[in-house]
Design an enzyme around this catalytic site. Structure first.
Site, PDB file in Angstrom:
ATOM      1  N   SER A  47       0.843  -1.204   0.000  1.00 56.62           N
ATOM      2  CA  SER A  47       0.000   0.000   0.000  1.00 56.62           C
ATOM      3  C   SER A  47       0.877   1.253   0.000  1.00 56.62           C
ATOM      4  O   SER A  47       0.371   2.355  -0.219  1.00 56.62           O
ATOM      5  CB  SER A  47      -0.944   0.007   1.205  1.00 56.62           C
ATOM      6  OG  SER A  47      -0.253  -0.276   2.400  1.00 56.62           O
ATOM      7  N   ASP A  85       5.733  -7.213   2.692  1.00 54.57           N
ATOM      8  CA  ASP A  85       4.642  -7.536   1.777  1.00 54.57           C
ATOM      9  C   ASP A  85       5.216  -7.787   0.386  1.00 54.57           C
ATOM     10  O   ASP A  85       5.874  -6.902  -0.180  1.00 54.57           O
ATOM     11  CB  ASP A  85       3.676  -6.344   1.741  1.00 54.57           C
ATOM     12  CG  ASP A  85       2.293  -6.736   1.292  1.00 54.57           C
ATOM     13  OD1 ASP A  85       1.994  -7.939   1.208  1.00 54.57           O
ATOM     14  OD2 ASP A  85       1.490  -5.803   1.049  1.00 54.57           O
ATOM     15  N   GLU A 117      -0.539 -12.394  -1.521  1.00 54.01           N
ATOM     16  CA  GLU A 117      -1.978 -12.430  -1.780  1.00 54.01           C
ATOM     17  C   GLU A 117      -2.382 -13.675  -2.555  1.00 54.01           C
ATOM     18  O   GLU A 117      -1.643 -14.125  -3.441  1.00 54.01           O
ATOM     19  CB  GLU A 117      -2.392 -11.177  -2.572  1.00 54.01           C
ATOM     20  CG  GLU A 117      -2.153  -9.889  -1.799  1.00 54.01           C
ATOM     21  CD  GLU A 117      -2.616  -8.647  -2.566  1.00 54.01           C
ATOM     22  OE1 GLU A 117      -3.293  -8.777  -3.607  1.00 54.01           O
ATOM     23  OE2 GLU A 117      -2.289  -7.543  -2.097  1.00 54.01           O
ATOM     24  N   GLU A 184      -9.310  -9.781   4.118  1.00 50.54           N
ATOM     25  CA  GLU A 184      -9.632  -8.371   3.830  1.00 50.54           C
ATOM     26  C   GLU A 184     -11.034  -8.239   3.234  1.00 50.54           C
ATOM     27  O   GLU A 184     -11.382  -8.945   2.266  1.00 50.54           O
ATOM     28  CB  GLU A 184      -8.596  -7.779   2.853  1.00 50.54           C
ATOM     29  CG  GLU A 184      -8.925  -6.336   2.474  1.00 50.54           C
ATOM     30  CD  GLU A 184      -7.803  -5.579   1.791  1.00 50.54           C
ATOM     31  OE1 GLU A 184      -6.681  -6.119   1.675  1.00 50.54           O
ATOM     32  OE2 GLU A 184      -8.068  -4.428   1.383  1.00 50.54           O
TER      33      GLU A 184
HETATM   34  O1  KIV Z   1      -0.297  -3.421   1.426  1.00 52.80           O
HETATM   35  C1  KIV Z   1      -1.041  -3.431   2.402  1.00 52.80           C
HETATM   36  O2  KIV Z   1      -1.041  -2.526   3.246  1.00 52.80           O
HETATM   37  C2  KIV Z   1      -1.942  -4.552   2.538  1.00 52.80           C
HETATM   38  C3  KIV Z   1      -3.210  -4.272   3.238  1.00 52.80           C
HETATM   39  C4  KIV Z   1      -4.181  -3.681   2.291  1.00 52.80           C
HETATM   40  C5  KIV Z   1      -3.762  -5.481   3.832  1.00 52.80           C
HETATM   41  O3  KIV Z   1      -1.681  -5.599   2.029  1.00 52.80           O
END
Ligand code: KIV
Length: 282
Positions: A47, A85, A117, A184
């Site tokens: 994000s 992430d 994801e 989510e």
């Molecule tokens: O990138 C992020 O902050 C996320 C959230 C939307 C869960 O993956």
């Protein structure tokens, strides 16, 4: 200072019904403040594409950007469980690429786990990362990297059929070795079924109050991100307003010659100014 949590602490918290509270962070100072406040975990989310770089979504985010921000977060929060992430393109191309990039997160940014994801379709990747000795968190329901396929940033699991698909994704991730799962934008009842059925921690962002813990995007939580506000966001601050007020006041002060004042200026040592003036008078 509290000890850094590990996967077994997180599991124990689930078993005892203690909620895990976590946020995203992308920079040193926010991570430092979050650790000071006693946050349980930090996600260096992709994000950051929207919250830091101003992209319309997460797809342009690169491994380099994620590593760079994860390193800064790790420096700010050395005693917090940090999750890197995996950005779009860092694991979809092959299992080998996925393991290489998960290793990069651990070696270069000292994260404690990675998140990616997808459900059934990514079980091979989750298994390979887990079997390589790294902790992998799943992310199901609304998966922003597939927003094109989902037809936008839309809540999932709103029909019995779609809810069942989310539940099956969760089971598949658990079976593949995911140490926890983030759900989510699905209804709370669906999250509760997953949480009650699976022994691993199930976390929510927009997936209701029954989860084992809650994640919020820090830029939403502090009221900094302006482009849009998802239904599941609660703003606990007005950082955008504070920044606007401060910048506007600064512009006004400089325009009216009220800043800088004498207290903001350096002064020469005693007697030095007279010497300087004497020289420049010649
Ligand atoms: O990138 C992020 O902050 C996320 C959230 C939307 C869960 O993956």
């Amino acid at each position: 200072m509290a000890r850094k949590l590990n996967r077994w602490d997180l599991l124990k918290k689930k078993q005892k019904g203690e909620k895990v509270v976590w946020i995203t962070s992308y920079d040193f100072i926010t991570a430092q403040l979050a650790e000071e406040c006693g946050i349980d975990m930090i996600l260096v989310g992709d994000s950051l594409g929207m919250c830091v770089y101003g992209y319309p979504g997460t797809l342009p985010v690169t491994m380099e950007q994620c590593i760079y921000h994860s390193e800064a977060v790790r420096r700010g929060a050395p005693n917090t469980f940090v999750i890197g992430d995996m950005p779009f393109g860092s694991y979809q191309t092959s299992v080998r690429d996925a393991v290489i990039n998960a290793v990069r997160f651990h070696k270069e940014a000292a994260v404690d786990a990675v998140k990616l994801e997808g459900g059934k379709t990514v079980t091979g990747i989750v298994r390979a990362i887990s079997q390589s000795g790294m902790l992998c968190m799943g992310h199901i329901g609304l998966t922003p990297q597939s927003s094109g396929v989902l037809g936008g940033f839309k809540a999932q699991g709103l029909t019995a059929e779609s809810a069942e698909a989310v539940i099956e994704d969760a089971r598949a991730l658990h079976d593949a070795g995911a140490f926890s799962i983030l759900v989510e934008a699905v209804p709370p009842e669906v999250t509760q079924i997953i949480k009650d059925e699976l022994p691993i921690p199930i976390y929510s962002i927009g997936a209701g109050m029954h989860a084992d813990g809650q994640l919020m995007i820090v830029s939403d939580l502090v009221g900094q991100f302006q482009a849009f506000t998802p239904k599941f966001v609660k703003k606990y601050g007005n950082v955008a307003g504070e920044i606007r007020n401060a910048i506007s006041a600064y512009i006004k002060d400089v325009g009216e010659s009220k800043f800088p004042a004498d207290e903001h200026c350096y002064h020469m040592f005693a007697g030095e100014l007279e010497k300087l003036r004497a020289k420049f008078r010649k």
